[in-house]
Motif scaffolding. Sequence first.
Motif, PDB file in Angstrom:
ATOM      1  N   PRO A 359       0.800  -1.226   0.000  1.00 26.32           N
ATOM      2  CA  PRO A 359       0.000   0.000   0.000  1.00 26.32           C
ATOM      3  C   PRO A 359       0.831   1.274   0.000  1.00 26.32           C
ATOM      4  CG  PRO A 359       0.167  -0.865   2.214  1.00 26.32           C
ATOM      5  CD  PRO A 359       0.847  -1.867   1.325  1.00 26.32           C
ATOM      6  N   GLU A 363      -2.801   4.697   2.715  1.00 30.19           N
ATOM      7  CA  GLU A 363      -3.784   4.421   1.665  1.00 30.19           C
ATOM      8  C   GLU A 363      -5.140   4.001   2.228  1.00 30.19           C
ATOM      9  OE1 GLU A 363      -4.352   1.311  -2.097  1.00 30.19           O
ATOM     10  OE2 GLU A 363      -2.332   1.834  -1.409  1.00 30.19           O
ATOM     11  N   HIS A 391      -3.802   9.244   2.503  1.00 31.09           N
ATOM     12  CA  HIS A 391      -3.215   9.204   1.158  1.00 31.09           C
ATOM     13  C   HIS A 391      -4.181   9.819   0.154  1.00 31.09           C
ATOM     14  CE1 HIS A 391      -1.129   7.861  -2.414  1.00 31.09           C
ATOM     15  NE2 HIS A 391      -2.210   7.194  -2.799  1.00 31.09           N
ATOM     16  N   ALA A 393      -4.867   9.857  -3.617  1.00 34.64           N
ATOM     17  CA  ALA A 393      -4.492   9.148  -4.849  1.00 34.64           C
ATOM     18  C   ALA A 393      -4.286  10.139  -5.986  1.00 34.64           C
ATOM     19  CB  ALA A 393      -5.564   8.129  -5.193  1.00 34.64           C
TER      20      ALA A 393
END
Length: 393
Positions: A359, A363, A391, A393
């Motif tokens: 990960p 995440e 996190h 993305a």
Amino acid sequence: MLSGIRVVSFTHFLQGPSATQMLADLGAEVVKIESPAGAFERSWSGPDAYVGDASVFFLLGNRNVQSLSIDLKSEKAKSILLKLIDDADVLIESFRPGALERLGFGYEELSARNPRLVYCSLSGYGSAGPYRDRPGQDLLLQSLSGLAHATGSADSPPTSVGASVIDQHGAVLGAFGILGALLGRERTGKGCKVESNLLNAALDLQIEPISYYLNGFRGERSSTGIGSRYYKAPYGIYRTADGHITVSITALSILSKAFDDDWFTTIAADDEYGRREEINERISKHLAERTTQEWEAHFTEHKVWFAPVNDYEAVVNDAQVLHNNSFLEFDYPGSGPVKVLAHPIRYDGRTPAARTLPPALGEHTESILSTLGLNDSEIDTLAQEGVVHVHNA
């Protein structure tokens, strides 16, 4: 196999992550607890080996786990983690002894809250004793445990193994202990504390030679290159006309036929160990007369135990290694193709898959906090206060 088992992992380096990856491969839900700066292995790799920005050292031991990035020193973080641990089956940690106790996550405190908890501590030397606070690292333990001193020929210095074998064996013992404790819990309804350490792992790797020593046998390293203090010849790596070949435990009667040399049949069975250097020298002279490939064909015909001395190029292309599907390849975001070792055990002929990739830091912070009952606004506030890292993305 471990679906429904929740593991909270306070681990870093190799011993801890490798142990948790074994459990995760089998379906356990592993939540990796990381500081907002990330676990050590994210920013370190032995030979500075990175695929893109991703550390190979991190990628090899963190598949199938989730990342919760949180400040362990925060009181708000502690209440969140206690809620997570209250519903967990396993806690595994590889911090220095006493570190989790100082943070409020020691076994006694957590077991009182969650009696079914299996609490596994992985350390260098154990949770108590004179070496408790020493740094525990694979090479140091190879030295301390006698493994380096036992390796090599008589005229060579103590020699280390070319891999972190003690870290990995410690990981396996940790995972084994956890599975045993989980099975025991099914019978008693109560968890327990499991401890594995690198010193015990290093000694366990030497179960045979140390047992010989404990029972009065005193061997010496070989002057002719026999690979163990405690074995008769042949047992070693030998020069051929163009390289090397390994020959192992083979009856002298078979060698006599393979080398067309009746001298081997003159050695009495009770003299084989005492004359092992003499026997080894004669084997060495024979092996120097032909190429490795010639000996491989000849030894196959005569049923001599042998193996080629492969470098990693040969290993990764070895027919049996490929047949065993020993490697796992995946595309890692931002890095591209990555190859690592697969789970080493098959179950009904199948190897566990990489269900999720190693990960990104934090995440799964949002999803894990959501399962604990926090709403989006509360999570945003924690992130703004630096209690957690989310996190993006």
